[in-house]
Design an enzyme around this catalytic site. Sequence first.
Site, PDB file in Angstrom:
ATOM      1  N   GLU A 279       4.920   1.267   3.783  1.00  0.00           N
ATOM      2  CA  GLU A 279       4.006   0.108   3.749  1.00  0.00           C
ATOM      3  C   GLU A 279       4.232  -0.782   4.965  1.00  0.00           C
ATOM      4  O   GLU A 279       3.285  -1.277   5.580  1.00  0.00           O
ATOM      5  CB  GLU A 279       4.187  -0.700   2.459  1.00  0.00           C
ATOM      6  N   TRP A 282       2.343   0.561   7.659  1.00  0.00           N
ATOM      7  CA  TRP A 282       0.895   0.267   7.675  1.00  0.00           C
ATOM      8  C   TRP A 282       0.637  -0.998   8.488  1.00  0.00           C
ATOM      9  O   TRP A 282      -0.339  -1.119   9.220  1.00  0.00           O
ATOM     10  CB  TRP A 282       0.342   0.095   6.248  1.00  0.00           C
ATOM     11  N   TRP A 310     -27.227  -3.352   5.696  1.00  0.00           N
ATOM     12  CA  TRP A 310     -26.671  -4.325   4.749  1.00  0.00           C
ATOM     13  C   TRP A 310     -27.793  -5.097   4.066  1.00  0.00           C
ATOM     14  O   TRP A 310     -28.870  -5.277   4.645  1.00  0.00           O
ATOM     15  CB  TRP A 310     -25.762  -5.319   5.482  1.00  0.00           C
ATOM     16  N   ASN A 345      -2.553  -5.630  -3.651  1.00  0.00           N
ATOM     17  CA  ASN A 345      -3.202  -4.690  -2.724  1.00  0.00           C
ATOM     18  C   ASN A 345      -4.248  -3.797  -3.404  1.00  0.00           C
ATOM     19  O   ASN A 345      -5.344  -3.594  -2.880  1.00  0.00           O
ATOM     20  CB  ASN A 345      -2.144  -3.819  -2.040  1.00  0.00           C
ATOM     21  N   TRP A 363     -18.937  -6.085   5.553  1.00  0.00           N
ATOM     22  CA  TRP A 363     -17.482  -6.236   5.370  1.00  0.00           C
ATOM     23  C   TRP A 363     -16.950  -7.460   6.109  1.00  0.00           C
ATOM     24  O   TRP A 363     -15.972  -8.075   5.700  1.00  0.00           O
ATOM     25  CB  TRP A 363     -16.731  -4.972   5.795  1.00  0.00           C
ATOM     26  N   TRP A 386     -10.157  -4.068   6.045  1.00  0.00           N
ATOM     27  CA  TRP A 386     -11.586  -4.167   5.727  1.00  0.00           C
ATOM     28  C   TRP A 386     -12.359  -2.996   6.325  1.00  0.00           C
ATOM     29  O   TRP A 386     -13.272  -2.449   5.698  1.00  0.00           O
ATOM     30  CB  TRP A 386     -12.166  -5.514   6.181  1.00  0.00           C
TER      31      TRP A 386
HETATM   32  P1  FAD Z   1       4.322  -4.789  -0.397  1.00  0.00           P
HETATM   33  O1  FAD Z   1       3.728  -3.705  -1.204  1.00  0.00           O
HETATM   34  O2  FAD Z   1       5.612  -5.333  -0.858  1.00  0.00           O
HETATM   35  O3  FAD Z   1       4.470  -4.225   1.096  1.00  0.00           O
HETATM   36  C1  FAD Z   1       5.441  -4.731   2.023  1.00  0.00           C
HETATM   37  C2  FAD Z   1       4.762  -5.208   3.283  1.00  0.00           C
HETATM   38  O4  FAD Z   1       4.117  -4.124   3.937  1.00  0.00           O
HETATM   39  C3  FAD Z   1       3.681  -6.242   3.062  1.00  0.00           C
HETATM   40  O5  FAD Z   1       4.215  -7.535   2.939  1.00  0.00           O
HETATM   41  C4  FAD Z   1       2.814  -6.075   4.305  1.00  0.00           C
HETATM   42  O6  FAD Z   1       3.351  -6.771   5.406  1.00  0.00           O
HETATM   43  C5  FAD Z   1       2.913  -4.580   4.572  1.00  0.00           C
HETATM   44  N1  FAD Z   1       1.759  -3.902   3.959  1.00  0.00           N
HETATM   45  C6  FAD Z   1       1.652  -3.417   2.702  1.00  0.00           C
HETATM   46  N2  FAD Z   1       0.448  -2.812   2.533  1.00  0.00           N
HETATM   47  C7  FAD Z   1      -0.199  -2.915   3.705  1.00  0.00           C
HETATM   48  C8  FAD Z   1      -1.484  -2.502   4.173  1.00  0.00           C
HETATM   49  N3  FAD Z   1      -2.334  -1.800   3.388  1.00  0.00           N
HETATM   50  N4  FAD Z   1      -1.830  -2.792   5.436  1.00  0.00           N
HETATM   51  C9  FAD Z   1      -0.985  -3.463   6.254  1.00  0.00           C
HETATM   52  N5  FAD Z   1       0.237  -3.891   5.871  1.00  0.00           N
HETATM   53  C10 FAD Z   1       0.624  -3.616   4.608  1.00  0.00           C
HETATM   54  N6  FAD Z   1      -2.156  -7.766   4.404  1.00  0.00           N
HETATM   55  C11 FAD Z   1      -1.775  -8.849   5.103  1.00  0.00           C
HETATM   56  O7  FAD Z   1      -0.585  -9.045   5.359  1.00  0.00           O
HETATM   57  N7  FAD Z   1      -2.721  -9.741   5.562  1.00  0.00           N
HETATM   58  C12 FAD Z   1      -4.053  -9.587   5.326  1.00  0.00           C
HETATM   59  O8  FAD Z   1      -4.863 -10.400   5.785  1.00  0.00           O
HETATM   60  C13 FAD Z   1      -4.456  -8.464   4.547  1.00  0.00           C
HETATM   61  N8  FAD Z   1      -5.773  -8.273   4.229  1.00  0.00           N
HETATM   62  C14 FAD Z   1      -6.133  -7.182   3.468  1.00  0.00           C
HETATM   63  C15 FAD Z   1      -7.494  -6.984   3.171  1.00  0.00           C
HETATM   64  C16 FAD Z   1      -7.896  -5.898   2.398  1.00  0.00           C
HETATM   65  C17 FAD Z   1      -9.368  -5.681   2.100  1.00  0.00           C
HETATM   66  C18 FAD Z   1      -6.931  -4.985   1.924  1.00  0.00           C
HETATM   67  C19 FAD Z   1      -7.337  -3.791   1.101  1.00  0.00           C
HETATM   68  C20 FAD Z   1      -5.587  -5.152   2.229  1.00  0.00           C
HETATM   69  C21 FAD Z   1      -5.167  -6.251   3.011  1.00  0.00           C
HETATM   70  N9  FAD Z   1      -3.807  -6.447   3.345  1.00  0.00           N
HETATM   71  C22 FAD Z   1      -3.444  -7.544   4.094  1.00  0.00           C
HETATM   72  C23 FAD Z   1      -2.787  -5.423   3.049  1.00  0.00           C
HETATM   73  C24 FAD Z   1      -2.024  -5.575   1.718  1.00  0.00           C
HETATM   74  O9  FAD Z   1      -2.905  -5.778   0.670  1.00  0.00           O
HETATM   75  C25 FAD Z   1      -0.988  -6.705   1.725  1.00  0.00           C
HETATM   76  O10 FAD Z   1      -0.172  -6.615   2.873  1.00  0.00           O
HETATM   77  C26 FAD Z   1      -0.082  -6.623   0.489  1.00  0.00           C
HETATM   78  O11 FAD Z   1      -0.840  -6.679  -0.681  1.00  0.00           O
HETATM   79  C27 FAD Z   1       0.918  -7.752   0.516  1.00  0.00           C
HETATM   80  O12 FAD Z   1       1.673  -7.775  -0.659  1.00  0.00           O
HETATM   81  P2  FAD Z   1       3.224  -7.460  -0.644  1.00  0.00           P
HETATM   82  O13 FAD Z   1       3.894  -8.261   0.403  1.00  0.00           O
HETATM   83  O14 FAD Z   1       3.725  -7.621  -2.040  1.00  0.00           O
HETATM   84  O15 FAD Z   1       3.231  -5.930  -0.231  1.00  0.00           O
END
Ligand code: FAD
Length: 481
Positions: A279, A282, A310, A345, A363, A386
């Site tokens: 993650e 990502w 759209w 997420n 989007w 997005w």
């Molecule tokens: P955990 O599951 O604990 O993951 C650890 C860390 O990994 C996160 O804190 C984050 O930094 C990174 N991470 C995890 N999943 C992703 C992912 N899919 N993409 C990129 N990094 C990831 N994340 C943001 O930080 N900022 C945003 O503006 C953002 N916008 C999003 C918009 C959409 C439509 C979607 C589907 C996802 C988005 N995310 C965003 C990614 C993700 O949803 C969040 O990072 C995550 O939910 C944060 O929760 P956590 O810290 O508990 O994640």
Amino acid sequence: MTAAVIMWFRNDLRLADNVALHAAAATGAPVIPVFILDDAAPGRWRAGGASRWWLHGSLQALAESLASVRSRLILAHGPTREVLPRLAAESGAASVYCSRAYEPWAIELEADLKVSLEKSGIALKRHRGALLFEPEALRTRQGAPFQVYTPFARAAFTTGDLGTLLPPPRTLEAPKRWPTSGKLADWQLTPTKPDWASGLRTTWTPGEKAAQQRLDTFVAQDLAHYRERRDRPDIAGTSRLSPHLHHGEISPRQCWQRARAHAAAHPECANGADVFLKELLWREFSYHLLVQHPSLPEAPCREPFVRFPWKRDAEQLAAWQRGRTGYPIVDAGMRELWTTGWMHNRVRMITGSFLVKHLLQPWQDGEAWFWDTLVDADLANNATSWQWVAGSGVDAAPYFRIFNPIKQAETFDPSGDYVRKWCPELAKLPTPQIHAPWDAPADLLAAAGIELGRTYPHPIVEHKAARARALAAFESLKQAD
Ligand code: FAD
């Protein structure tokens, strides 16, 4: 006395494992820590409401940490291009230290500052720190940037040692005379009328100390189950480190090393740690893409999507924003976001897909709403995600794979507890009906105190019809191509 150096804090609001701060302190010169609130440089990507709320707390915490090492945080407001050279000249600084940032506007800003500061004999020293790998560090065998996540992650895992974590400075040498600082309260980063931030205050504690505690708790309690629980919005099983990571209150390297070390000592956590590191990758991949595609936040990466038909509709967009679509999992997610500034997420994917595919709203409108309401709003992660949801990204979900919000809800919120928490007006519905109240028998609805259209909305669109309409829109793209 040696000339001072400026430590220009940006999204690296921490003392520990801060490469730029470490380098500034290592000069032995007096260090002037500075934060500049600049709404001009980011243009339309100026920080949104929830981010500004977070920033307030984060700057307060940073000022306290700096005081504990006998230093101060100098606050300045205005265009960085003017403020930083002026501060440097006024304080007679020999150099400015900062962490690199990767938003397109931030890259331009650094390039301009390098020139303008150097004209006055002041060096701009940029350091890594926001990412595990610099965006240009990982390349395919052919030497090209990656377009697909899996080989990118494979390359990251094989790249090896990430280096040693840096301790916070014990003390920072103070300058003979401090520049004048602005007052944080004058920046009005927190809302007053109306005060919409009460849910944020009860959910979050910004700052480096709180970030470290979050990581400690997550590693000790949740890492072992992360693989199985990370997709469940009804269980608090993810790290919730995203706003801390975005503001740089913790470095990704601290998260990475910590998860690895814990897994080495507790083999039962190895699977969870592996998924957690993926993650974090990502996030790295999103930055890798943003640097390659500076228009990622605005324009679809796949060219045919420029012509996507759209059906922009302000009422439908507002219903989605406020959690009034009539689809309980979507509404729960949007209300969680509005109340806490964060959304799980899995639910971000469901709500995003619903907006783009079921409602055919661009989007970019969803991206803008998330930008304003998320405490972790992050240009790279938000734009990449997005575009992934919309199917227009370089490595995206195929457009024709349309999430069924009811099936998603039944799989990932099997007891309905997540929906019950955020849509309390549905709380009394039994589990089999909670994700599709319109299918519930009239007597069950009445017994649960629900009157569709009055206490809870009718579905804004019908799933099957919306799915067919989205597929047709996609087909029209292929034909036009
Ligand atoms: P955990 O599951 O604990 O993951 C650890 C860390 O990994 C996160 O804190 C984050 O930094 C990174 N991470 C995890 N999943 C992703 C992912 N899919 N993409 C990129 N990094 C990831 N994340 C943001 O930080 N900022 C945003 O503006 C953002 N916008 C999003 C918009 C959409 C439509 C979607 C589907 C996802 C988005 N995310 C965003 C990614 C993700 O949803 C969040 O990072 C995550 O939910 C944060 O929760 P956590 O810290 O508990 O994640």
